[in-house]
Write an enzyme that holds these catalytic residues in place. Structure first.
Site, PDB file in Angstrom:
ATOM      1  N   HIS A 156     -11.842   2.626  -0.119  1.00  0.00           N
ATOM      2  CA  HIS A 156     -10.433   2.243   0.016  1.00  0.00           C
ATOM      3  C   HIS A 156     -10.193   0.774  -0.348  1.00  0.00           C
ATOM      4  O   HIS A 156     -10.899  -0.112   0.126  1.00  0.00           O
ATOM      5  CB  HIS A 156      -9.994   2.517   1.458  1.00  0.00           C
ATOM      6  CG  HIS A 156      -8.522   2.478   1.671  1.00  0.00           C
ATOM      7  ND1 HIS A 156      -7.655   3.376   1.073  1.00  0.00           N
ATOM      8  CD2 HIS A 156      -7.746   1.654   2.416  1.00  0.00           C
ATOM      9  CE1 HIS A 156      -6.420   3.111   1.452  1.00  0.00           C
ATOM     10  NE2 HIS A 156      -6.442   2.065   2.263  1.00  0.00           N
ATOM     11  N   SER A 173      -2.386   1.486  -0.359  1.00  0.00           N
ATOM     12  CA  SER A 173      -2.485   1.978   1.016  1.00  0.00           C
ATOM     13  C   SER A 173      -1.091   2.197   1.610  1.00  0.00           C
ATOM     14  O   SER A 173      -0.309   2.963   1.053  1.00  0.00           O
ATOM     15  CB  SER A 173      -3.326   1.011   1.849  1.00  0.00           C
ATOM     16  OG  SER A 173      -3.734   1.610   3.057  1.00  0.00           O
ATOM     17  N   ASP A 201     -13.182   7.255  -0.470  1.00  0.00           N
ATOM     18  CA  ASP A 201     -12.104   6.947   0.466  1.00  0.00           C
ATOM     19  C   ASP A 201     -11.779   8.173   1.323  1.00  0.00           C
ATOM     20  O   ASP A 201     -11.606   9.276   0.792  1.00  0.00           O
ATOM     21  CB  ASP A 201     -10.865   6.511  -0.336  1.00  0.00           C
ATOM     22  CG  ASP A 201      -9.727   5.999   0.517  1.00  0.00           C
ATOM     23  OD1 ASP A 201      -9.850   5.987   1.761  1.00  0.00           O
ATOM     24  OD2 ASP A 201      -8.700   5.603  -0.075  1.00  0.00           O
TER      25      ASP A 201
END
Length: 320
Positions: free
Chosen positions: A294, A164, A262
């Site tokens: 995610h 991320s 995601d």
């Protein structure tokens, strides 16, 4: 009369709330677990202060079975959390990194950079850059050496990794390393980018129809955005006007991992595609986690898809 403490100034759903008196209340990423031996994986970890001036620390990992004189690849890892939640002591990251270290037989330096909004961006990038300097001091034989790095790391096999926003920082650090003195001291072989956090003002792919998740990500970024460019700031959009070319990545290999469900998936795929066409001389790989969302692997690192991803990361790191 309602007190300022009770009056909400900004809601960053579902992770954080800011009150008018400046108080910040976090609803996620606040749990901590101590370092130590993980019996399930046989991985050792310990915490160490690496930048005294800013109190930035790192959690180091290595297999407990490592023999004296055995040199392993090193991954400098940056955790996710949108730049405003989580830490290296977060059990989700601790347990997933134990799994990765055991699978790949590597040493990990997981950097506990400062969080926004208490420490506005680019503080996290500055801390992450300073951590590279700390690692490089070991590669050059500095006397202030941490024993685990000195004894167990092969500095010809150093990687950047992150998920991320951590993957976002790995990208920016690799660009900054190109042509720098630090880049000459610390050679980065590759970058492993797990579900990278890139964004932009103009929606792409599923962002055009998924208005709910699109607005959530917009809100997360504008909450910590350091400029008036919003979602086209250079830190979050690597393809906006003025962004440096991906040709300048200071590494030989890149692995981009995206998750099928995601909202950031299309951005990760776009990054891979533009990297391949950029003139960069390295080798890029794209992996997709089917049926996953995610950073699914930190919520349960024991699923078959998580294990498969760890095997893919291990293969990437240990590739000759």
């Amino acid at each position: 009369m309602v007190s300022e403490k009770a009056q909400v100034s900004r809601e960053v759903f579902p992770y954080l709330r800011v009150y008018k008196d400046g108080t910040i209340e976090r609803f996620a990423g606040t749990e901590v677990v101590p370092a130590g031996l993980d019996p399930a994986t046989g991985v050792l970890s310990k915490d160490i202060l690496i930048i005294p001036e800013t109190r930035v620390s790192a959690r180091l990992y290595r297999p407990s079975s490592t023999k004296a004189g055995q040199k392993l690849p090193l991954v400098i890892y940056y955790h996710g959390g949108g730049f405003f939640i989580s830490s290296t002591a977060d059990p989700k990251y601790h347990h997933s990194l134990n799994k990765l270290v055991a699978e790949a037989n590597i040493v990990v330096v997981s950097v506990d950079y400062r969080l926004a909004p208490e420490n506005p961006l680019p503080a996290a990038y500055e801390d992450s850059w300073a951590a590279l300097h700390w690692v490089a001091a070991h590669a050059s034989g500095d006397d202030r050496q941490e024993a685990w790095l000195k004894d167990y790391v092969d500095f010809e096999r150093v990687f950047l990794g992150g998920d991320s926003c951590g993957a976002n920082m790995a990208h920016h650090l690799a660009l900054k390393l190109k042509g720098s003195e630090l880049g000459r001291e610390l050679k980065i072989q590759g970058i492993a980018m797990i579900h990278p956090y890139f964004w932009g003002k103009d929606p792409v792919g599923v962002e055009k129809t998924d208005h709910v998740r699109r607005s959530l990500v917009d809100n997360w970024w504008t909450f910590i955005c350091p400029s008036q460019k919003g979602c086209d700031d250079l830190l979050i959009n690597p393809f906006t006007d003025g962004s440096p070319s991906l040709e300048g990545l200071a590494c030989n290999r890149v692995l981009v991992i995206v998750a099928e469900n995601d909202i950031l998936r299309e951005r990760g795929k776009l990054y891979y595609e533009k990297l391949v066409r950029s003139g960069w001389k390295g080798t890029a790989e794209l992996m997709e986690n089917k049926g996953e969302d995610h950073v699914f692997h930190i919520f349960d690192p024991n699923t078959e898809n998580a294990k498969s991803m760890f095997r893919g990361l291990a293969s990437f790191i240990n590739k000759a």
